[in-house]
Design an enzyme around this catalytic site. Sequence first.
Site: not given
Ligand code: SAJ
Length: 444
Positions: A281
Amino acid sequence: MTLDTLSTHKTALIRKFENRTALVGVVGLGYVGLPLAVEKAKVGFKVLGFDRNATRVAEINLGVNYIEDVKDEELRDLVLEGHLLEATSEWGRLTAMDAVVICVPTPLTRNLTPDLQFVETVTREVARRLRPGQFICLESTSYPGTTEEVIKPILESTGLREGEDFHLAFSPERVDPGNKRYTTKNTSKVVGAACPASLEVALSFYRQTILEVIPVSSARIAEMVKVFENTFRAVNIALVNELAMLCDRMGMDVWEALDAAGTKPFGIMPFYPGPGVGGHCIPLDPHYLEWKAREYGFNTRFIALAGEINRRMPEFVVGKAMRLLSDHGLGLKSARVLALGMAYKKDVDDARESPSAEVLSLLQARGARVEYHDPHVPRFGAGGTELRSVALDAETLDRADLVIILTDHTDVDYACVVRHAHLVLDTRNATRGLVCDREKVVLL
Ligand code: SAJ
Protein backbone atom coordinates in the site's frame (compact mmCIF):
# COMPACT_ATOMS: atom_id res chain seq x y z
CA MET A 1 -36.64 1.32 -16.80
CA THR A 2 -39.48 2.79 -14.75
CA LEU A 3 -38.90 4.39 -11.36
CA ASP A 4 -40.72 1.61 -9.58
CA THR A 5 -38.47 -1.04 -11.18
CA LEU A 6 -35.48 1.02 -10.06
CA SER A 7 -36.80 1.12 -6.53
CA THR A 8 -37.73 -2.56 -6.83
CA HIS A 9 -34.10 -3.56 -7.39
CA LYS A 10 -32.89 -1.24 -4.63
CA THR A 11 -35.61 -2.34 -2.22
CA ALA A 12 -35.07 -5.99 -2.97
CA LEU A 13 -31.32 -5.73 -2.42
CA ILE A 14 -31.67 -3.81 0.84
CA ARG A 15 -34.18 -6.35 2.09
CA LYS A 16 -31.83 -9.21 1.22
CA PHE A 17 -28.98 -7.45 3.04
CA GLU A 18 -31.12 -6.82 6.12
CA ASN A 19 -32.48 -10.38 6.34
CA ARG A 20 -29.09 -11.86 5.35
CA THR A 21 -30.51 -13.82 2.41
CA ALA A 22 -28.29 -12.01 -0.11
CA LEU A 23 -25.65 -14.17 -1.79
CA VAL A 24 -22.31 -12.35 -1.37
CA GLY A 25 -19.41 -12.78 -3.76
CA VAL A 26 -15.92 -11.61 -2.76
CA VAL A 27 -13.38 -11.53 -5.59
CA GLY A 28 -9.78 -11.75 -4.40
CA LEU A 29 -9.18 -13.74 -1.20
CA GLY A 30 -6.12 -11.98 0.17
CA TYR A 31 -5.52 -9.93 3.31
CA VAL A 32 -8.53 -7.74 2.41
CA GLY A 33 -10.98 -10.15 0.76
CA LEU A 34 -10.76 -13.11 3.11
CA PRO A 35 -11.37 -11.11 6.32
CA LEU A 36 -14.32 -9.40 4.59
CA ALA A 37 -15.74 -12.77 3.46
CA VAL A 38 -15.41 -14.16 6.99
CA GLU A 39 -17.13 -11.12 8.53
CA LYS A 40 -20.06 -11.46 6.10
CA ALA A 41 -20.39 -15.20 6.73
CA LYS A 42 -20.20 -14.69 10.50
CA VAL A 43 -23.45 -12.67 10.45
CA GLY A 44 -25.19 -15.31 8.37
CA PHE A 45 -24.64 -14.42 4.71
CA LYS A 46 -23.80 -17.25 2.32
CA VAL A 47 -20.48 -16.09 0.91
CA LEU A 48 -18.73 -17.32 -2.19
CA GLY A 49 -15.08 -16.33 -2.47
CA PHE A 50 -13.60 -16.10 -5.97
CA ASP A 51 -9.90 -16.48 -6.51
CA ARG A 52 -7.82 -17.55 -9.51
CA ASN A 53 -5.33 -19.21 -7.16
CA ALA A 54 -6.43 -22.86 -7.04
CA THR A 55 -4.30 -23.54 -3.98
CA ARG A 56 -6.05 -20.80 -2.01
CA VAL A 57 -9.45 -22.09 -3.17
CA ALA A 58 -8.60 -25.65 -2.12
CA GLU A 59 -7.24 -24.54 1.26
CA ILE A 60 -10.34 -22.51 2.08
CA ASN A 61 -12.69 -25.33 1.06
CA LEU A 62 -10.77 -27.55 3.49
CA GLY A 63 -11.19 -24.93 6.19
CA VAL A 64 -7.47 -24.10 6.07
CA ASN A 65 -6.61 -20.46 6.83
CA TYR A 66 -3.64 -18.61 5.33
CA ILE A 67 -4.29 -15.03 6.48
CA GLU A 68 -2.84 -14.14 9.89
CA ASP A 69 -5.65 -11.66 10.64
CA VAL A 70 -8.30 -14.40 10.22
CA LYS A 71 -8.90 -16.79 13.12
CA ASP A 72 -8.29 -20.41 12.03
CA GLU A 73 -11.19 -21.85 13.98
CA GLU A 74 -13.62 -19.20 12.68
CA LEU A 75 -12.79 -20.01 9.07
CA ARG A 76 -12.94 -23.75 9.70
CA ASP A 77 -16.35 -23.54 11.38
CA LEU A 78 -17.83 -21.27 8.70
CA VAL A 79 -16.63 -23.57 5.92
CA LEU A 80 -17.00 -27.05 7.41
CA GLU A 81 -19.79 -26.59 9.94
CA GLY A 82 -21.88 -23.62 8.95
CA HIS A 83 -21.41 -24.10 5.21
CA LEU A 84 -21.66 -20.34 4.91
CA LEU A 85 -18.30 -19.81 3.24
CA GLU A 86 -17.03 -21.49 0.10
CA ALA A 87 -14.33 -20.67 -2.44
CA THR A 88 -14.29 -21.19 -6.18
CA SER A 89 -12.46 -20.29 -9.39
CA GLU A 90 -15.59 -20.64 -11.51
CA TRP A 91 -16.48 -17.15 -12.72
CA GLY A 92 -19.85 -18.45 -13.99
CA ARG A 93 -21.07 -18.53 -10.42
CA LEU A 94 -20.96 -14.72 -10.29
CA THR A 95 -24.41 -14.58 -11.90
CA ALA A 96 -26.08 -15.92 -8.77
CA MET A 97 -24.46 -13.31 -6.55
CA ASP A 98 -26.60 -10.43 -5.26
CA ALA A 99 -23.50 -8.51 -4.16
CA VAL A 100 -19.97 -8.72 -5.62
CA VAL A 101 -17.04 -7.04 -3.82
CA ILE A 102 -13.78 -6.70 -5.76
CA CYS A 103 -10.65 -6.90 -3.58
CA VAL A 104 -7.81 -7.58 -6.03
CA PRO A 105 -4.34 -5.98 -6.02
CA THR A 106 -3.60 -2.65 -7.68
CA PRO A 107 0.17 -2.72 -8.18
CA LEU A 108 2.34 -0.27 -10.09
CA THR A 109 4.13 -0.79 -13.39
CA ARG A 110 7.94 -0.56 -13.43
CA ASN A 111 7.72 3.17 -14.10
CA LEU A 112 5.40 3.82 -11.16
CA THR A 113 2.14 4.12 -13.12
CA PRO A 114 -1.15 2.43 -12.15
CA ASP A 115 -1.51 -1.20 -13.17
CA LEU A 116 -5.24 -1.94 -13.23
CA GLN A 117 -4.92 -5.22 -15.11
CA PHE A 118 -6.33 -7.30 -12.24
CA VAL A 119 -9.21 -4.89 -11.59
CA GLU A 120 -10.10 -4.69 -15.28
CA THR A 121 -9.85 -8.44 -15.86
CA VAL A 122 -12.10 -9.17 -12.90
CA THR A 123 -14.56 -6.44 -13.85
CA ARG A 124 -14.89 -7.94 -17.33
CA GLU A 125 -15.62 -11.34 -15.76
CA VAL A 126 -18.28 -9.67 -13.59
CA ALA A 127 -19.71 -7.87 -16.64
CA ARG A 128 -20.06 -11.16 -18.52
CA ARG A 129 -22.34 -12.41 -15.71
CA LEU A 130 -23.95 -9.11 -14.82
CA ARG A 131 -27.71 -9.23 -14.38
CA PRO A 132 -30.39 -6.77 -13.20
CA GLY A 133 -30.56 -6.42 -9.43
CA GLN A 134 -26.86 -6.89 -8.61
CA PHE A 135 -24.68 -4.67 -6.39
CA ILE A 136 -21.03 -4.31 -7.39
CA CYS A 137 -18.44 -2.67 -5.11
CA LEU A 138 -14.74 -2.00 -5.71
CA GLU A 139 -12.50 -2.03 -2.60
CA SER A 140 -9.13 -2.11 -4.35
CA THR A 141 -7.19 1.10 -3.81
CA SER A 142 -7.01 3.23 -6.94
CA TYR A 143 -6.95 6.83 -8.19
CA PRO A 144 -10.01 9.11 -7.91
CA GLY A 145 -12.17 8.39 -10.98
CA THR A 146 -11.48 4.65 -11.36
CA THR A 147 -15.02 3.54 -10.49
CA GLU A 148 -16.67 6.11 -12.77
CA GLU A 149 -14.17 6.02 -15.63
CA VAL A 150 -13.08 2.36 -15.72
CA ILE A 151 -15.47 0.08 -13.84
CA LYS A 152 -18.78 1.67 -14.81
CA PRO A 153 -18.14 1.69 -18.60
CA ILE A 154 -17.10 -1.97 -18.56
CA LEU A 155 -20.27 -2.92 -16.69
CA GLU A 156 -22.53 -0.70 -18.83
CA SER A 157 -21.05 -2.17 -22.01
CA THR A 158 -23.48 -4.99 -21.32
CA GLY A 159 -26.36 -2.58 -22.02
CA LEU A 160 -27.41 -2.61 -18.36
CA ARG A 161 -27.52 0.82 -16.71
CA GLU A 162 -25.90 1.79 -13.42
CA GLY A 163 -28.40 3.01 -10.82
CA GLU A 164 -31.27 1.34 -12.67
CA ASP A 165 -30.36 -2.25 -13.52
CA PHE A 166 -27.39 -2.62 -11.17
CA HIS A 167 -25.77 -0.62 -8.38
CA LEU A 168 -22.10 0.40 -8.21
CA ALA A 169 -20.01 1.78 -5.34
CA PHE A 170 -16.47 2.22 -4.06
CA SER A 171 -15.43 1.59 -0.48
CA PRO A 172 -11.72 1.64 0.37
CA GLU A 173 -10.30 -1.18 2.43
CA ARG A 174 -8.56 -0.02 5.62
CA VAL A 175 -7.04 -3.31 6.70
CA ASP A 176 -3.90 -2.85 8.79
CA PRO A 177 -2.19 -6.24 8.63
CA GLY A 178 -1.15 -7.43 12.09
CA ASN A 179 -3.26 -4.85 13.91
CA LYS A 180 -4.96 -6.74 16.75
CA ARG A 181 -7.02 -3.75 17.89
CA TYR A 182 -8.56 -2.57 14.63
CA THR A 183 -10.17 -5.30 12.52
CA THR A 184 -12.46 -5.31 9.48
CA LYS A 185 -15.48 -5.12 11.81
CA ASN A 186 -14.48 -2.17 14.00
CA THR A 187 -12.58 -0.02 11.49
CA SER A 188 -14.84 2.74 10.18
CA LYS A 189 -15.66 2.37 6.50
CA VAL A 190 -16.06 5.17 3.94
CA VAL A 191 -18.55 4.51 1.12
CA GLY A 192 -19.16 6.46 -2.08
CA ALA A 193 -21.38 5.45 -4.98
CA ALA A 194 -22.18 6.24 -8.57
CA CYS A 195 -25.65 7.60 -7.67
CA PRO A 196 -27.85 8.19 -4.57
CA ALA A 197 -29.79 4.93 -4.99
CA SER A 198 -26.54 2.98 -5.20
CA LEU A 199 -25.25 4.74 -2.10
CA GLU A 200 -28.33 3.56 -0.19
CA VAL A 201 -27.68 0.01 -1.33
CA ALA A 202 -23.97 0.20 -0.46
CA LEU A 203 -24.60 1.64 3.00
CA SER A 204 -27.10 -1.11 3.73
CA PHE A 205 -24.62 -3.76 2.59
CA TYR A 206 -21.77 -2.59 4.81
CA ARG A 207 -23.93 -1.71 7.82
CA GLN A 208 -24.70 -5.42 8.29
CA THR A 209 -21.12 -6.13 9.44
CA ILE A 210 -19.24 -2.89 10.12
CA LEU A 211 -19.90 -0.77 13.18
CA GLU A 212 -19.37 2.63 11.58
CA VAL A 213 -20.12 3.29 7.89
CA ILE A 214 -19.49 6.79 6.56
CA PRO A 215 -21.26 7.94 3.37
CA VAL A 216 -19.56 10.44 1.05
CA SER A 217 -21.00 12.21 -1.97
CA SER A 218 -19.33 10.18 -4.72
CA ALA A 219 -17.08 7.23 -5.55
CA ARG A 220 -14.36 9.74 -6.47
CA ILE A 221 -14.35 11.22 -2.97
CA ALA A 222 -14.12 7.73 -1.45
CA GLU A 223 -11.22 6.92 -3.78
CA MET A 224 -9.51 10.21 -2.87
CA VAL A 225 -9.92 9.46 0.86
CA LYS A 226 -7.97 6.25 0.52
CA VAL A 227 -5.06 7.53 -1.53
CA PHE A 228 -4.82 10.52 0.79
CA GLU A 229 -4.67 8.26 3.88
CA ASN A 230 -1.75 6.31 2.46
CA THR A 231 -0.04 9.42 1.07
CA PHE A 232 -0.28 10.93 4.56
CA ARG A 233 1.64 7.93 5.91
CA ALA A 234 4.21 7.85 3.11
CA VAL A 235 5.00 11.57 3.50
CA ASN A 236 5.30 11.40 7.29
CA ILE A 237 7.44 8.29 7.17
CA ALA A 238 9.68 10.04 4.64
CA LEU A 239 9.90 13.05 6.95
CA VAL A 240 11.27 10.99 9.83
CA ASN A 241 13.52 9.02 7.47
CA GLU A 242 15.02 12.30 6.25
CA LEU A 243 15.43 13.41 9.87
CA ALA A 244 17.24 10.14 10.62
CA MET A 245 19.71 10.77 7.81
CA LEU A 246 20.26 14.35 9.01
CA CYS A 247 20.73 13.23 12.63
CA ASP A 248 23.27 10.65 11.44
CA ARG A 249 25.16 13.45 9.75
CA MET A 250 24.92 15.63 12.87
CA GLY A 251 25.84 12.78 15.24
CA MET A 252 22.49 13.00 17.03
CA ASP A 253 20.03 10.33 18.29
CA VAL A 254 16.91 10.75 16.13
CA TRP A 255 14.98 8.28 18.30
CA GLU A 256 15.47 10.37 21.42
CA ALA A 257 14.34 13.49 19.54
CA LEU A 258 11.23 11.74 18.17
CA ASP A 259 10.31 10.23 21.53
CA ALA A 260 10.59 13.64 23.18
CA ALA A 261 8.57 15.28 20.36
CA GLY A 262 5.96 12.58 20.92
CA THR A 263 5.33 13.88 24.42
CA LYS A 264 3.46 16.82 22.91
CA PRO A 265 -0.17 16.02 23.77
CA PHE A 266 -1.59 17.51 20.56
CA GLY A 267 -0.69 18.23 16.95
CA ILE A 268 1.74 15.39 16.46
CA MET A 269 1.52 11.67 15.62
CA PRO A 270 4.21 8.98 16.05
CA PHE A 271 6.19 7.96 12.97
CA TYR A 272 9.57 6.29 13.12
CA PRO A 273 12.47 5.89 10.67
CA GLY A 274 13.29 2.50 9.25
CA PRO A 275 15.16 0.66 6.51
CA GLY A 276 12.52 1.66 3.94
CA VAL A 277 8.80 1.37 3.29
CA GLY A 278 7.31 -1.98 2.33
CA GLY A 279 3.90 -3.60 1.94
CA HIS A 280 1.40 -3.41 -0.86
CA CYS A 281 0.00 0.00 0.00
CA ILE A 282 2.23 2.76 1.28
CA PRO A 283 4.99 2.47 -1.33
CA LEU A 284 2.45 2.15 -4.14
CA ASP A 285 -0.86 3.91 -3.55
CA PRO A 286 0.40 7.52 -3.45
CA HIS A 287 1.73 7.07 -6.99
CA TYR A 288 -1.84 6.39 -8.17
CA LEU A 289 -2.75 9.92 -7.07
CA GLU A 290 0.48 11.34 -8.52
CA TRP A 291 -0.33 9.77 -11.89
CA LYS A 292 -3.94 11.07 -11.93
CA ALA A 293 -2.81 14.56 -10.88
CA ARG A 294 -0.60 14.79 -13.98
CA GLU A 295 -3.76 14.41 -16.10
CA TYR A 296 -4.75 17.80 -14.60
CA GLY A 297 -1.32 19.27 -15.19
CA PHE A 298 -0.60 19.11 -11.47
CA ASN A 299 2.74 17.98 -10.02
CA THR A 300 2.31 16.33 -6.59
CA ARG A 301 5.80 17.08 -5.31
CA PHE A 302 5.24 15.73 -1.78
CA ILE A 303 4.40 12.28 -3.16
CA ALA A 304 7.40 12.19 -5.48
CA LEU A 305 9.78 13.42 -2.79
CA ALA A 306 8.42 11.00 -0.16
CA GLY A 307 8.84 8.09 -2.54
CA GLU A 308 12.39 9.15 -3.39
CA ILE A 309 13.43 9.49 0.26
CA ASN A 310 11.79 6.22 1.34
CA ARG A 311 13.37 4.33 -1.55
CA ARG A 312 16.77 5.70 -0.49
CA MET A 313 16.67 4.11 2.96
CA PRO A 314 17.99 0.62 2.09
CA GLU A 315 21.11 2.21 0.55
CA PHE A 316 21.48 4.44 3.61
CA VAL A 317 21.32 1.40 5.92
CA VAL A 318 23.99 -0.43 3.91
CA GLY A 319 26.19 2.68 3.95
CA LYS A 320 25.87 2.88 7.71
CA ALA A 321 26.71 -0.83 8.01
CA MET A 322 29.84 -0.29 5.92
CA ARG A 323 30.94 2.60 8.17
CA LEU A 324 30.24 0.56 11.30
CA LEU A 325 32.30 -2.41 10.13
CA SER A 326 35.08 -0.12 8.97
CA ASP A 327 35.19 1.52 12.41
CA HIS A 328 35.89 -1.98 13.74
CA GLY A 329 38.58 -2.75 11.19
CA LEU A 330 36.33 -4.84 8.98
CA GLY A 331 35.23 -4.44 5.39
CA LEU A 332 31.79 -5.32 4.08
CA LYS A 333 33.39 -7.54 1.48
CA SER A 334 33.34 -11.10 2.92
CA ALA A 335 31.90 -9.83 6.22
CA ARG A 336 29.33 -12.19 7.72
CA VAL A 337 26.05 -10.33 8.26
CA LEU A 338 22.94 -11.66 10.00
CA ALA A 339 19.76 -9.76 9.10
CA LEU A 340 16.94 -9.95 11.66
CA GLY A 341 13.55 -9.58 9.97
CA MET A 342 12.51 -10.15 6.37
CA ALA A 343 8.83 -9.14 6.75
CA TYR A 344 7.96 -5.62 5.61
CA LYS A 345 6.86 -4.64 9.12
CA LYS A 346 6.63 -6.09 12.62
CA ASP A 347 4.52 -9.14 13.45
CA VAL A 348 3.40 -9.91 9.89
CA ASP A 349 4.50 -12.81 7.68
CA ASP A 350 4.47 -10.82 4.44
CA ALA A 351 7.82 -10.09 2.82
CA ARG A 352 6.44 -8.61 -0.41
CA GLU A 353 7.91 -5.22 -1.24
CA SER A 354 9.99 -5.60 1.91
CA PRO A 355 12.92 -3.18 2.26
CA SER A 356 14.79 -6.02 3.98
CA ALA A 357 15.09 -7.75 0.62
CA GLU A 358 16.67 -4.67 -0.90
CA VAL A 359 19.10 -4.36 2.01
CA LEU A 360 20.13 -8.00 1.65
CA SER A 361 20.73 -7.74 -2.09
CA LEU A 362 22.78 -4.56 -1.64
CA LEU A 363 24.88 -6.28 1.02
CA GLN A 364 25.42 -9.31 -1.19
CA ALA A 365 26.30 -7.09 -4.14
CA ARG A 366 29.12 -5.67 -2.02
CA GLY A 367 30.44 -9.11 -1.19
CA ALA A 368 28.94 -9.66 2.24
CA ARG A 369 27.95 -13.18 3.25
CA VAL A 370 24.35 -12.74 4.43
CA GLU A 371 22.00 -14.93 6.47
CA TYR A 372 18.62 -13.96 7.87
CA HIS A 373 16.35 -14.92 10.71
CA ASP A 374 12.63 -14.15 10.75
CA PRO A 375 10.22 -16.19 12.88
CA HIS A 376 7.36 -15.20 10.56
CA VAL A 377 9.11 -15.72 7.22
CA PRO A 378 10.65 -19.25 7.07
CA ARG A 379 11.89 -18.88 3.49
CA PHE A 380 12.36 -16.05 1.04
CA GLY A 381 13.04 -16.00 -2.69
CA ALA A 382 15.51 -13.34 -3.83
CA GLY A 383 17.05 -13.00 -7.28
CA GLY A 384 16.43 -16.60 -8.28
CA THR A 385 17.84 -18.09 -5.09
CA GLU A 386 15.87 -19.09 -2.01
CA LEU A 387 17.09 -18.15 1.43
CA ARG A 388 15.85 -19.94 4.53
CA SER A 389 15.51 -18.39 7.96
CA VAL A 390 18.36 -19.61 10.19
CA ALA A 391 17.93 -20.44 13.86
CA LEU A 392 18.52 -17.49 16.15
CA ASP A 393 20.99 -18.84 18.72
CA ALA A 394 24.36 -18.03 20.28
CA GLU A 395 26.24 -19.80 17.50
CA THR A 396 24.48 -17.92 14.68
CA LEU A 397 24.94 -14.62 16.46
CA ASP A 398 28.58 -15.32 17.29
CA ARG A 399 29.54 -16.13 13.69
CA ALA A 400 28.13 -12.81 12.43
CA ASP A 401 30.48 -9.84 12.25
CA LEU A 402 27.38 -7.63 12.17
CA VAL A 403 23.72 -8.17 13.07
CA ILE A 404 21.27 -5.77 11.37
CA ILE A 405 17.79 -5.53 12.89
CA LEU A 406 15.50 -4.72 9.93
CA THR A 407 12.07 -5.75 11.31
CA ASP A 408 11.23 -5.33 14.98
CA HIS A 409 9.11 -8.45 15.50
CA THR A 410 7.77 -8.67 19.04
CA ASP A 411 8.68 -12.35 19.48
CA VAL A 412 12.46 -11.94 19.17
CA ASP A 413 14.67 -11.93 22.30
CA TYR A 414 16.69 -8.77 21.66
CA ALA A 415 18.54 -9.07 24.97
CA CYS A 416 19.84 -12.43 23.78
CA VAL A 417 20.74 -10.93 20.40
CA VAL A 418 22.78 -8.13 21.97
CA ARG A 419 24.38 -10.49 24.48
CA HIS A 420 25.80 -12.85 21.85
CA ALA A 421 26.33 -10.46 18.93
CA HIS A 422 29.59 -8.64 18.29
CA LEU A 423 28.00 -5.60 16.65
CA VAL A 424 24.34 -4.62 16.12
CA LEU A 425 22.90 -2.05 13.71
CA ASP A 426 19.34 -1.50 14.93
CA THR A 427 17.25 0.23 12.24
CA ARG A 428 13.99 -0.02 14.27
CA ASN A 429 15.14 0.80 17.80
CA ALA A 430 14.01 -2.71 18.72
CA THR A 431 16.66 -2.72 21.46
CA ARG A 432 14.94 0.24 23.10
CA GLY A 433 15.15 -0.18 26.88
CA LEU A 434 18.01 -2.72 26.87
CA VAL A 435 20.83 -1.70 29.21
CA CYS A 436 23.42 -4.50 28.98
CA ASP A 437 25.92 -4.50 26.12
CA ARG A 438 24.65 -1.18 24.82
CA GLU A 439 28.13 -0.44 23.51
CA LYS A 440 27.56 -3.07 20.82
CA VAL A 441 24.44 -1.35 19.51
CA VAL A 442 24.25 1.46 16.96
CA LEU A 443 20.84 2.90 16.05
CA LEU A 444 19.77 4.09 12.61
N1 SAJ B 1 6.82 2.30 8.47
C1 SAJ B 1 7.91 3.05 8.90
N2 SAJ B 1 7.72 4.00 9.86
C2 SAJ B 1 6.48 4.23 10.41
C3 SAJ B 1 5.38 3.47 9.94
C4 SAJ B 1 5.57 2.52 8.98
O1 SAJ B 1 9.03 2.87 8.45
O2 SAJ B 1 6.38 5.09 11.29
C5 SAJ B 1 7.01 1.31 7.43
C6 SAJ B 1 6.61 -0.08 7.87
O3 SAJ B 1 7.70 -0.75 8.46
C7 SAJ B 1 6.21 -0.73 6.54
C8 SAJ B 1 5.65 0.43 5.75
O4 SAJ B 1 6.15 1.62 6.35
O5 SAJ B 1 7.34 -1.24 5.87
C9 SAJ B 1 4.13 0.46 5.74
O6 SAJ B 1 3.66 0.31 7.08
P1 SAJ B 1 2.11 0.61 7.38
O7 SAJ B 1 1.72 -0.02 8.65
O8 SAJ B 1 1.84 2.05 7.26
O9 SAJ B 1 1.42 -0.06 6.12
P2 SAJ B 1 0.58 -1.36 5.85
O10 SAJ B 1 0.64 -1.48 4.39
O11 SAJ B 1 0.90 -2.55 6.66
O12 SAJ B 1 -0.86 -0.99 6.36
C10 SAJ B 1 -1.34 0.22 5.94
C11 SAJ B 1 -2.34 0.64 7.00
N3 SAJ B 1 -1.55 1.06 8.14
C12 SAJ B 1 -1.95 1.91 9.07
O13 SAJ B 1 -2.88 2.68 8.89
C13 SAJ B 1 -1.23 1.89 10.39
C14 SAJ B 1 -3.18 1.60 6.33
O14 SAJ B 1 -2.45 2.64 5.82
C15 SAJ B 1 -3.96 0.91 5.26
O15 SAJ B 1 -5.19 0.52 5.81
C16 SAJ B 1 -3.26 -0.27 4.66
O16 SAJ B 1 -1.91 0.03 4.65
C17 SAJ B 1 -3.77 -0.44 3.25
O17 SAJ B 1 -4.15 -1.56 2.95
O18 SAJ B 1 -3.83 0.54 2.55
